[in-house]
Write an enzyme that holds these catalytic residues in place. Structure first.
Site, PDB file in Angstrom:
ATOM      1  N   LYS A 198      19.297 -44.961  16.410  1.00 29.07           N
ATOM      2  CA  LYS A 198      18.061 -44.173  16.487  1.00 29.07           C
ATOM      3  C   LYS A 198      17.087 -44.748  15.466  1.00 29.07           C
ATOM      4  CE  LYS A 198      16.240 -39.462  16.138  1.00 29.07           C
ATOM      5  NZ  LYS A 198      16.573 -38.052  15.832  1.00 29.07           N
ATOM      6  N   LYS A 250      17.749 -44.932  20.956  1.00 35.85           N
ATOM      7  CA  LYS A 250      16.529 -44.124  21.004  1.00 35.85           C
ATOM      8  C   LYS A 250      15.498 -44.737  20.061  1.00 35.85           C
ATOM      9  CE  LYS A 250      14.907 -39.378  20.193  1.00 35.85           C
ATOM     10  NZ  LYS A 250      15.247 -38.051  19.666  1.00 35.85           N
TER      11      LYS A 250
END
Length: 325
Positions: A198, A250
């Site tokens: 992320k 992400k």
């Protein structure tokens, strides 16, 4: 005399049925997961202005929207919650009567036999400072104290009935701590979808409106530097070694190379999150007539699947699923 062209790749592009027959990447409704937001105390859905079509749900509208998503064939639901009160350690996240836990129970009761109910496992929506963990006296995120909170949150979510937890805080050792806590509490069948890579991205802006974020500062000391690839793969492998059942990258569209590398590197499913800013850019450009909206949606989702993601979290999940069906 012109030499005849014998090899013609264009032969396989001549008609829509032919293009469909030889398509190398398939996109189906079952690949898609719908992120959803529920707001404690809301009496009607609250539009998220930076994300056209997305709302903060009431508990009742959440159940209705979940049924519609399941009827469309969406593969899963990822739930985020906005509590009425926040505090330094995010107590509402572990309260059995807190909005996230009761909303998980609502969804499991409503659609739990027909889809996968997932819950975001992080403290940022619940803390008054907006960070993903507990802070030290000088304002730094305390990694190991945060793991204790994550472990308690995982058990609370499992007790509420969630099928899968999504730890998104990027704390070192979070997957191992959560897996140990779930197993110790008898929740050995609850899966972990780990936000393994992320990034500290500029594309999260609209999401902060969606969760009424209280963030001060930034998350660059625990989310990943956008410049790094090798580090991302290290994070992915660590999460798999700690017990992650699925790993996620992400954002998605700006990190398709990371999705591809992760898919090649590990033997668990790889997910990718098409985040709020990626969604908002397409919607904004389409609203101005600069791009063809439906084609752009399908093209972006296909690109994420083509890069290697077997699961795509997207705010267009229901709309795309209906077209695919």
């Amino acid at each position: 005399m012109t030499t005849p062209v014998r090899i013609r790749p264009r032969r396989l592009r001549g008609t829509a049925p032919l293009r469909r027959l030889v398509a190398e990447t398939r996109l189906s409704a079952a690949d898609l997961v719908l992120p959803m937001f529920v707001k404690e105390g809301a009496t009607e859905p609250v539009p998220v202005t930076s994300m056209p079509g997305v709302v903060q749900h009431t508990r009742d509208s959440l159940r209705k929207a979940a049924r519609e998503a399941v009827e469309a064939g969406v593969g899963g639901l990822m739930l985020f919650a906005i509590p009425a009160h926040k505090d330094p350690v995010g107590e509402a996240a572990t309260d059995p009567d807190g909005i996230l836990n009761v909303a998980v129970a609502d969804l499991v009761s409503e659609v739990g036999d027909a889809t996968i109910v997932m819950a975001d496992l992080c403290l940022d929506e619940f803390t008054d400072h907006g960070h993903c963990g507990v802070l030290t006296g000088d304002g730094r995120v305390d990694n190991d104290a945060t793991l204790d909170r994550y472990a308690r949150m995982a058990v609370a979510l499992a007790d509420a009935g969630t099928h899968m937890v999504g730890p998104s805080g990027m704390m070192d050792g979070q997957v191992a701590a959560i897996r140990a806590a779930l197993d110790a509490a008898g929740h050995t069948d609850v899966s972990i979808l780990a936000y393994a890579a992320k990034y500290a991205s500029a594309f999260y802006g609209p999401f902060r409106e969606a969760v009424d974020s209280s963030l001060t500062g930034d998350r660059k000391t625990y989310q990943m530097d956008p410049a790094n690839t090798v580090e991302a793969l290290r994070e992915v492998r660590l999460d798999v070694a700690e017990g992650a059942d699925i790993v996620m990258v992400k954002p998605a569209m700006a990190y398709l190379d990371i999705v591809r590398r992760a898919a090649d590197d590990v033997d668990v499913p790889v997910a990718a999150y098409q985040v709020s800013g990626e969604y908002a850019m397409v919607e904004a450009a389409a609203a101005r007539g600069w791009i063809e909206r439906e084609r752009a949606i399908t093209e972006t989702l296909t690109s994420i699947r083509r890069a290697g993601a077997s699961i795509v979290l997207t705010y267009w999940a229901v709309e795309a699923a209906r077209r695919l069906s």
